[in-house]
Each structure stands twice: as structure tokens, then as C-alpha cells.
Design a protein around this motif. Structure first.
Motif, short mmCIF file in Angstrom:
data_model
loop_
_atom_site.label_atom_id
_atom_site.label_comp_id
_atom_site.label_asym_id
_atom_site.label_seq_id
_atom_site.Cartn_x
_atom_site.Cartn_y
_atom_site.Cartn_z
N THR A 124 -15.73 -37.03 16.09
CA THR A 124 -16.23 -36.56 17.37
C THR A 124 -15.09 -36.43 18.38
O THR A 124 -14.99 -35.42 19.09
CB THR A 124 -17.30 -37.52 17.91
OG1 THR A 124 -18.36 -37.61 16.96
CG2 THR A 124 -17.85 -37.05 19.24
N GLY A 177 -12.79 -33.51 17.45
CA GLY A 177 -13.44 -32.24 17.79
C GLY A 177 -13.41 -31.99 19.29
O GLY A 177 -13.19 -30.85 19.73
N ARG A 178 -13.59 -33.03 20.08
CA ARG A 178 -13.55 -32.88 21.53
C ARG A 178 -12.17 -32.45 22.00
O ARG A 178 -12.03 -31.55 22.83
CB ARG A 178 -13.95 -34.20 22.19
CG ARG A 178 -13.86 -34.17 23.70
CD ARG A 178 -14.33 -35.49 24.32
NE ARG A 178 -14.15 -35.45 25.74
CZ ARG A 178 -13.12 -35.98 26.39
NH1 ARG A 178 -12.19 -36.63 25.72
NH2 ARG A 178 -13.01 -35.90 27.69
N ARG A 236 -9.83 -30.91 20.27
CA ARG A 236 -9.58 -29.52 19.82
C ARG A 236 -10.33 -28.52 20.70
O ARG A 236 -9.80 -27.47 21.07
CB ARG A 236 -10.00 -29.37 18.37
CG ARG A 236 -9.03 -29.98 17.40
CD ARG A 236 -9.41 -29.63 15.95
NE ARG A 236 -8.52 -30.27 15.03
CZ ARG A 236 -8.83 -31.38 14.33
NH1 ARG A 236 -10.02 -31.92 14.46
NH2 ARG A 236 -7.95 -31.91 13.51
N ARG A 237 -11.59 -28.83 21.02
CA ARG A 237 -12.40 -27.94 21.85
C ARG A 237 -11.80 -27.80 23.25
O ARG A 237 -11.66 -26.68 23.77
CB ARG A 237 -13.83 -28.46 21.94
CG ARG A 237 -14.76 -27.59 22.78
CD ARG A 237 -16.17 -28.16 22.87
NE ARG A 237 -16.24 -29.55 23.26
CZ ARG A 237 -16.12 -30.00 24.53
NH1 ARG A 237 -15.92 -29.15 25.51
NH2 ARG A 237 -16.24 -31.27 24.80
N LEU A 238 -11.42 -28.92 23.86
CA LEU A 238 -10.83 -28.86 25.20
C LEU A 238 -9.49 -28.11 25.19
O LEU A 238 -9.18 -27.39 26.13
CB LEU A 238 -10.63 -30.28 25.75
CG LEU A 238 -11.91 -31.05 26.11
CD1 LEU A 238 -11.56 -32.47 26.54
CD2 LEU A 238 -12.71 -30.34 27.17
N ALA A 293 -8.65 -25.67 23.11
CA ALA A 293 -8.95 -24.24 22.97
C ALA A 293 -9.45 -23.66 24.28
O ALA A 293 -9.06 -22.55 24.66
CB ALA A 293 -9.98 -24.04 21.87
N GLU A 294 -10.29 -24.41 25.00
CA GLU A 294 -10.81 -23.94 26.28
C GLU A 294 -9.69 -23.79 27.31
O GLU A 294 -9.74 -22.91 28.16
CB GLU A 294 -11.87 -24.90 26.82
CG GLU A 294 -13.18 -24.87 26.08
CD GLU A 294 -14.14 -25.94 26.56
OE1 GLU A 294 -13.82 -26.67 27.53
OE2 GLU A 294 -15.22 -26.06 25.97
#
Length: 155
Positions: free
Chosen positions: A73, A76-77, A79-81, A83-84
């Protein structure tokens, strides 16, 4: 066997008993204390263990039923931040896990302001995540590389 020999034997035995009594009493006392200690240790081993105390409030924890799920988790957080925010997540790898904590080794690079903003966002937003160790390196054309270890509580 005559009476004098018998009296001398009984007297010698009583004298030996009187001389050995303190040592025997000390040994018996030590034996009793050792038995009490062994019983206390056995009771401590067989006693039910209390439930682990949460490290942080539930709203600040990384969701996950176990350390591996919390690690996924958190990765993933990040990586997501990244990318954003337009930051390259070069490395997002699990680190050593402690009791209730997960560690994530990260290497992020991109425009200087974006990398700093991402690090700030990772630390400010829930779940509670802190960089335990980090290093920022300047790259050509105003870019930065952030290498560090993010730590978060999952329980």
C-alpha cells in the motif's frame, strides 16, 4: 562396643551436625529461592500476552492487515504521488521491517520544485510517513534526486 565408644560416637555426630547445620540451612534457602524463581519464570512464559499497543491512531496508519500488505500500500501510494507530481520513481523497494513499522527505500528524481513538493506531500498527508534518512543530490538542468528511507506505522 563399650559405653565410652558409643558416647564418643554420638557426641562426635552431634558436633558434626551442629557444625553443618548453618551450611545446610543456607543451601535449603537457596534451593527454595531457585524453585520460586523457576515457578515465576514458568508463569511468565505461559501467561497470555497482551495485545500489541498501536503505535499511532488508526487514521494515521498505513492500511493493511499485515506488514507485507502495508508495504504494498505504501509503495503504491509513493508511486501514485510521484506520477501525479511529474516525478520519476526510480526505486521503490521494501526495506527492513520492525514491529509495527514498514520501511521503504525510495529514489525519486525530477524537476527540483516537484521533488521537494512530493517529499513534502508524502510527509504531510495521511497516512503518517516520515523520511528516516534522506539525501538530495543536484542533477543537471535544475533537477534533483531524492534518495531515502520512508517509514510508516501499519499497526
Amino acid at each position: 562396643m563399650n559405653r565410652a565408644t558409643l558416647i564418643a560416637g554420638i557426641g562426635g555426630g552431634l558436633a558434626a551436625l551442629a557444625l553443618l547445620a548453618p551450611a545446610a540451612g543456607t543451601a535449603l534457602g537457596k534451593l527454595a529461592r531457585a524453585r520460586e524463581s523457576a515457578a515465576a519464570a514458568q508463569a511468565a512464559v505461559t501467561a497470555p500476552r497482551p495485545a500489541p499497543v498501536p503505535l499511532v491512531a488508526s487514521r494515521l496508519r498505513v492500511p493493511g492487515g499485515n506488514a507485507a500488505a502495508a508495504m504494498r500500500t505504501l509503495a503504491g501510494r509513493v508511486r501514485r504521488l510521484a506520477a501525479e507530481g511529474g516525478v520519476l520513481a526510480e526505486q521503490v523497494a521494501p526495506g527492513p521491517m520492525d514491529a509495527g513499522l514498514v520501511r521503504l527505500r525510495v529514489r525519486l528524481s525530477g524537476p527540483g520544485k516537484a521533488v521537494v513538493a512530493l517529499a513534502d506531500r508524502i510527509e504531510r498527508e495521511a497516512p503518517l510517513t516520515r523520511f528516516a534518512a534522506w539525501r538530495v543530490t543536484a542533477l543537471p538542468e535544475g533537477s534533483l534526486r531524492l534518495e531515502g528511507e520512508a517509514v510508516a506505522a501499519w499497526r
